[in-house]
Design a protein around this motif. Structure first.
Motif, PDB file in Angstrom:
ATOM      1  N   HIS A  40       0.796  -1.106  -0.120  1.00  0.00           N
ATOM      2  CA  HIS A  40       0.236   0.234  -0.193  1.00  0.00           C
ATOM      3  C   HIS A  40       0.770   1.400   0.109  1.00  0.00           C
ATOM      4  CE1 HIS A  40      -3.936  -1.834   0.539  1.00  0.00           C
ATOM      5  NE2 HIS A  40      -3.503  -2.696   1.685  1.00  0.00           N
ATOM      6  N   GLU A  41       2.278   1.342   0.909  1.00  0.00           N
ATOM      7  CA  GLU A  41       3.059   2.363   1.028  1.00  0.00           C
ATOM      8  C   GLU A  41       3.182   2.242  -0.433  1.00  0.00           C
ATOM      9  OE1 GLU A  41       7.447   4.043   3.015  1.00  0.00           O
ATOM     10  OE2 GLU A  41       5.537   2.710   3.947  1.00  0.00           O
ATOM     11  N   ASP A  42       3.745   1.046  -1.387  1.00  0.00           N
ATOM     12  CA  ASP A  42       3.954   2.011  -2.518  1.00  0.00           C
ATOM     13  C   ASP A  42       3.460   2.879  -3.508  1.00  0.00           C
ATOM     14  OD1 ASP A  42       6.538   0.820  -1.754  1.00  0.00           O
ATOM     15  OD2 ASP A  42       6.371  -1.272  -3.091  1.00  0.00           O
ATOM     16  N   GLU A  43       2.047   1.485  -3.868  1.00  0.00           N
ATOM     17  CA  GLU A  43       0.804   2.522  -4.489  1.00  0.00           C
ATOM     18  C   GLU A  43       0.835   3.674  -3.813  1.00  0.00           C
ATOM     19  OE1 GLU A  43      -2.250  -0.175  -3.381  1.00  0.00           O
ATOM     20  OE2 GLU A  43      -1.549  -1.642  -4.755  1.00  0.00           O
ATOM     21  N   ARG A  44       1.258   4.139  -3.120  1.00  0.00           N
ATOM     22  CA  ARG A  44       0.605   5.477  -2.680  1.00  0.00           C
ATOM     23  C   ARG A  44       1.686   6.786  -3.185  1.00  0.00           C
ATOM     24  NH1 ARG A  44       0.026   3.786   3.567  1.00  0.00           N
ATOM     25  NH2 ARG A  44      -2.272   2.910   3.614  1.00  0.00           N
ATOM     26  N   LEU A  48       1.117   9.565  -5.762  1.00  0.00           N
ATOM     27  CA  LEU A  48       1.811  11.093  -5.580  1.00  0.00           C
ATOM     28  C   LEU A  48       2.962  11.290  -6.667  1.00  0.00           C
ATOM     29  CD1 LEU A  48       1.883  13.273  -3.020  1.00  0.00           C
ATOM     30  CD2 LEU A  48       3.332  11.671  -2.023  1.00  0.00           C
ATOM     31  N   ARG A  49       3.777  10.099  -6.753  1.00  0.00           N
ATOM     32  CA  ARG A  49       4.346  10.563  -7.999  1.00  0.00           C
ATOM     33  C   ARG A  49       3.608  11.038  -9.195  1.00  0.00           C
ATOM     34  NH1 ARG A  49       7.564   6.547  -8.890  1.00  0.00           N
ATOM     35  NH2 ARG A  49       8.871   6.573  -6.415  1.00  0.00           N
ATOM     36  N   ALA A  50       2.860  10.617  -9.651  1.00  0.00           N
ATOM     37  CA  ALA A  50       2.043  10.960 -10.398  1.00  0.00           C
ATOM     38  C   ALA A  50       1.386  11.767 -10.738  1.00  0.00           C
ATOM     39  CB  ALA A  50       0.745   9.877 -11.335  1.00  0.00           C
TER      40      ALA A  50
END
Length: 125
Positions: A40-44, A48-50
């Motif tokens: 979930h942290e990687d997806e966040r 955020l980067r996108a």
């Protein structure tokens, strides 16, 4: 041909289904929580980067379109050229706004459309 199988193969199919059903379960215990949080942290972070990428790119394209519009407005270009640059900059600004709000796919398409409008203005010069 019917959809039935022989009674001998039915047991093998059931055994394969039981094996597949057991293989897909998540591990129990503290390891399950840690792995889920990392995903979930990687997806966040990706989201955020996108957002930042769409917002930053939209802002840069907006500024470039407005600068080109002002430069063409002071020159001897037809009125369509600065208007196309300004319209493309407005579309890119809308894309930047949507990108900041998390609508990154729509922002990408708006950025592409804005640059295309600016290119049409450049071609008509």
């Amino acid at each position: 041909m019917s959809g039935r199988t022989d009674s001998d193969t039915g047991e093998h199919i059931r055994a394969d289904e039981d094996t597949r059903a057991g293989a897909g379960t998540a591990p129990a215990g503290p390891e399950a929580d840690v792995d889920g949080e990392d995903e979930h942290e990687d997806e966040r972070e990706d989201a955020l980067r996108a957002r930042w990428t769409a917002t930053g790119t939209g802002a840069v394209l907006t500024l470039a379109g407005l600068a080109a519009s002002l430069l063409r407005l002071t020159g001897s270009a037809p009125a369509l050229v600065p208007a196309a640059y300004a319209l493309g900059a407005a579309v890119c600004a809308l894309g930047a706004l949507l990108g900041a709000r998390g609508r990154t796919r729509r922002a990408l398409w708006l950025l592409i459309a804005g640059v295309m409008v600016m290119a049409v203005g450049d071609q008509s010069d």
